[in-house]
Scaffold this motif. Structure first.
Motif, PDB file in Angstrom:
ATOM      1  N   THR A  75     -73.590   9.362  66.603  1.00  0.00           N
ATOM      2  CA  THR A  75     -73.326   9.984  65.303  1.00  0.00           C
ATOM      3  C   THR A  75     -73.401  11.500  65.377  1.00  0.00           C
ATOM      4  OG1 THR A  75     -75.660   9.746  64.677  1.00  0.00           O
ATOM      5  CG2 THR A  75     -74.158   7.970  64.042  1.00  0.00           C
ATOM      6  N   ARG A  76     -74.265  12.033  66.232  1.00  0.00           N
ATOM      7  CA  ARG A  76     -74.350  13.485  66.356  1.00  0.00           C
ATOM      8  C   ARG A  76     -73.078  14.061  66.968  1.00  0.00           C
ATOM      9  NH1 ARG A  76     -80.311  14.327  68.873  1.00  0.00           N
ATOM     10  NH2 ARG A  76     -79.723  12.371  69.894  1.00  0.00           N
ATOM     11  N   GLU A  98     -77.949   1.487  57.841  1.00  0.00           N
ATOM     12  CA  GLU A  98     -78.315   2.906  57.787  1.00  0.00           C
ATOM     13  C   GLU A  98     -77.080   3.793  57.883  1.00  0.00           C
ATOM     14  OE1 GLU A  98     -80.854   6.236  60.328  1.00  0.00           O
ATOM     15  OE2 GLU A  98     -81.014   4.110  60.838  1.00  0.00           O
ATOM     16  N   ALA A  99     -76.159   3.444  58.771  1.00  0.00           N
ATOM     17  CA  ALA A  99     -74.953   4.249  58.930  1.00  0.00           C
ATOM     18  C   ALA A  99     -74.090   4.215  57.675  1.00  0.00           C
ATOM     19  CB  ALA A  99     -74.156   3.755  60.129  1.00  0.00           C
ATOM     20  N   GLU A 101     -75.106   3.777  54.641  1.00  0.00           N
ATOM     21  CA  GLU A 101     -75.784   4.578  53.613  1.00  0.00           C
ATOM     22  C   GLU A 101     -75.638   6.069  53.878  1.00  0.00           C
ATOM     23  OE1 GLU A 101     -80.214   5.063  51.547  1.00  0.00           O
ATOM     24  OE2 GLU A 101     -79.856   3.558  53.099  1.00  0.00           O
ATOM     25  N   ARG A 102     -75.725   6.471  55.146  1.00  0.00           N
ATOM     26  CA  ARG A 102     -75.709   7.896  55.483  1.00  0.00           C
ATOM     27  C   ARG A 102     -74.316   8.506  55.454  1.00  0.00           C
ATOM     28  NH1 ARG A 102     -78.278   9.107  61.074  1.00  0.00           N
ATOM     29  NH2 ARG A 102     -77.619  11.209  60.465  1.00  0.00           N
ATOM     30  N   PHE A 103     -73.306   7.749  55.889  1.00  0.00           N
ATOM     31  CA  PHE A 103     -72.021   8.378  56.196  1.00  0.00           C
ATOM     32  C   PHE A 103     -70.871   8.011  55.273  1.00  0.00           C
ATOM     33  CE2 PHE A 103     -74.301   8.191  60.324  1.00  0.00           C
ATOM     34  CZ  PHE A 103     -74.492   9.561  60.474  1.00  0.00           C
TER      35      PHE A 103
END
Length: 218
Positions: A75-76, A98-99, A101-103
């Motif tokens: 992801t970075r 998590e991904a 939700e974050r992205f």
């Protein structure tokens, strides 16, 4: 069980077979060959620095061609190179949630590694943009893996969330992938394998999509 409604699939390219020296030229050639929905840029054993350099090189080429550039598992790196999204290969429900939700919705989030119907349905409950059936390097044989064909056909029939089916190493078996009803078919070795004309492979794949399902919706 009835067959899924005909869908004219779109092509996803997987960079796994590409070496550093050939990656730029062969990807440009492939993208010149016709419609490509997205390209999954895979580290394929490179360390983080080498993968970063590869992604910096390839992502702008993909985007200039009008396709979505997806980075596998980093992801970075995806953020640093301005990729359109990420593809998680680990079959990890927590990481996928998590991904998402974050992205989302700024970035595309997709995943593979969910190898049973139960696991795939659980993954789908997290509402990624797609699920992929098959591994990025899973095209070692000419035809798609039978389990992945079965999962894609089942999924396409009952779930609205799009799926990608990892195709085989030969376009001679592409009709099997088309028949699954998957919205997208991913190709790696069939386009980027040794001695393959990458542009011609993409042209041929799109022609096969059109011929197999004339009039079907894309």
């Amino acid at each position: 069980m009835s067959q899924p409604d005909p869908v004219r699939p779109r092509l996803v390219l997987v960079t796994t077979p590409l070496g550093d020296a050939e990656a730029e030229d062969r990807l440009r050639a492939a993208l010149s060959g016709g419609d490509v929905a997205s390209v999954i840029v895979d580290a394929a054993g490179r360390d983080s620095a080498a993968f970063q350099r590869l992604a910096e090189l390839l992502v702008p080429i993909v985007q200039e061609a009008g396709a979505a550039a997806l980075i596998a598992d980093d992801t970075r790196c995806a953020g640093r190179v301005g990729a359109d999204g990420i593809h998680l290969t680990g079959g990890d429900l927590e990481a996928l949630a998590e991904a998402v939700e974050r992205f989302q919705p700024k970035s595309i989030v997709g995943a593979s590694g969910f190898e049973t119907r139960h696991d795939a349905l659980e993954a789908g409950e997290n509402l990624p943009d797609y699920l992929m059936f098959g591994r990025l390097a899973g095209d070692q044989k000419d035809a798609p893996h039978e389990r992945n064909l079965e999962l894609a056909a089942w999924w396409a029939q009952i779930v609205e969330l799009p799926c990608i089916l990892m195709g085989g190493a030969s376009l001679e078996a592409l009709d099997e992938a088309i028949a699954s009803g998957a919205e997208f078919v991913a190709l790696g070795a069939a386009v980027f394998g040794p001695g393959v004309d990458s542009a011609e492979a993409v042209r041929r794949a799109n022609a096969m999509f059109d011929a197999a399902l004339p009039g079907a919706k894309a």
